[in-house]
Design an enzyme around this catalytic site. Structure first.
Site, short mmCIF file in Angstrom:
data_model
loop_
_atom_site.label_atom_id
_atom_site.label_comp_id
_atom_site.label_asym_id
_atom_site.label_seq_id
_atom_site.Cartn_x
_atom_site.Cartn_y
_atom_site.Cartn_z
N HIS A 29 41.34 43.60 36.47
CA HIS A 29 41.38 42.14 36.29
C HIS A 29 41.34 41.73 34.83
O HIS A 29 41.78 40.64 34.48
CB HIS A 29 40.29 41.44 37.11
CG HIS A 29 38.90 41.52 36.55
ND1 HIS A 29 37.98 42.44 37.01
CD2 HIS A 29 38.28 40.79 35.60
CE1 HIS A 29 36.84 42.27 36.36
NE2 HIS A 29 37.00 41.28 35.50
N ASP A 60 39.54 47.71 41.46
CA ASP A 60 39.66 46.91 40.24
C ASP A 60 39.59 47.84 39.03
O ASP A 60 38.71 47.71 38.19
CB ASP A 60 38.55 45.85 40.21
CG ASP A 60 38.71 44.88 39.08
OD1 ASP A 60 39.81 44.76 38.51
OD2 ASP A 60 37.70 44.22 38.73
N GLY A 138 32.81 39.63 30.59
CA GLY A 138 33.00 40.42 29.39
C GLY A 138 32.44 41.83 29.53
O GLY A 138 32.85 42.75 28.84
N ASN A 139 31.48 42.02 30.43
CA ASN A 139 30.94 43.35 30.71
C ASN A 139 31.88 44.14 31.61
O ASN A 139 31.71 45.35 31.80
CB ASN A 139 29.57 43.29 31.41
CG ASN A 139 28.47 42.94 30.46
OD1 ASN A 139 28.16 41.78 30.28
ND2 ASN A 139 27.85 43.94 29.87
N SER A 140 32.85 43.48 32.21
CA SER A 140 33.77 44.15 33.13
C SER A 140 34.40 45.36 32.48
O SER A 140 34.93 45.28 31.38
CB SER A 140 34.87 43.19 33.57
OG SER A 140 34.35 42.16 34.34
#
Length: 183
Positions: A29, A60, A138-140
């Site tokens: 994503h 993801d 943002g940690n994704s």
């Protein structure tokens, strides 16, 4: 006159090297942006142009590649050995502006299913690790580590309207996605 183009940042996320020759695992994503150029910024301040190699159609996950060698890699653990209550550490680029943010928590649940929203699209994700370690936008793509420093999950989502309810993709799913490149 020719129109001028201007580059601008449209998204920020996290990833980590799984091979010393530049293979990186971020979340799909984060890089699922048409006609975008991607730049990887390392914790040492180096910047590299990245090429999208693959987007996993079921998880993801994605694979990026940068040119170079001797990149530091994180060892991949075994997410099948996780236990509820086990301490974990989440690392990421919190809110896209606080790089190398580290938070600690526990495994709150295993085999969770959620519907994750990313912009106008949604995706059902299964068999996730639930943690109360702080995971923020943002940690994704950042690693979820056990206390041995091994990656046990990839931070991917948070529960909207809740506090300290985050989710990570088990690293064993990542191993399947990257094949021999993650060994």
């Amino acid at each position: 006159p020719q129109p001028q183009t201007k580059s601008q940042q449209v998204a920020a996320g996290t990833g980590f090297f799984v091979t010393s020759d530049g293979l990186i695992v971020p979340n799909k994503h984060v890089i699922d942006i048409d006609e975008a150029d991607f730049t990887v910024a390392t914790s040492t301040g180096q910047k590299y142009s990245a090429k999208v190699l693959a987007k996993d159609p079921f998880n993801d996950l994605a694979l990026l590649k940068v040119n170079g060698n001797n990149f530091p890699i994180l060892p991949l653990g075994d997410s099948d050995k996780l236990q509820i209550g086990q301490t974990v550490i989440a690392i990421g680029n919190a809110l896209g502006e606080f790089s190398n943010t580290v938070s600690r928590g526990v495994v709150s649940g295993l085999l969770r299913s959620i519907v994750a929203q990313a912009g106008a699209s949604s995706e059902k994700l299964d068999q996730l690790i639930q943690t109360d370690a702080a995971i923020n936008p943002g940690n994704s793509g950042g690693p979820l580590l056990n206390l041995r420093g091994e990656v046990v999950g990839i931070n991917t989502a948070i529960a909207q309207g809740a506090q300290s309810v985050g989710f990570a993709i088990p690293v064993n799913q990542v191993k399947k996605a990257i094949g021999d490149g993650g060994k």
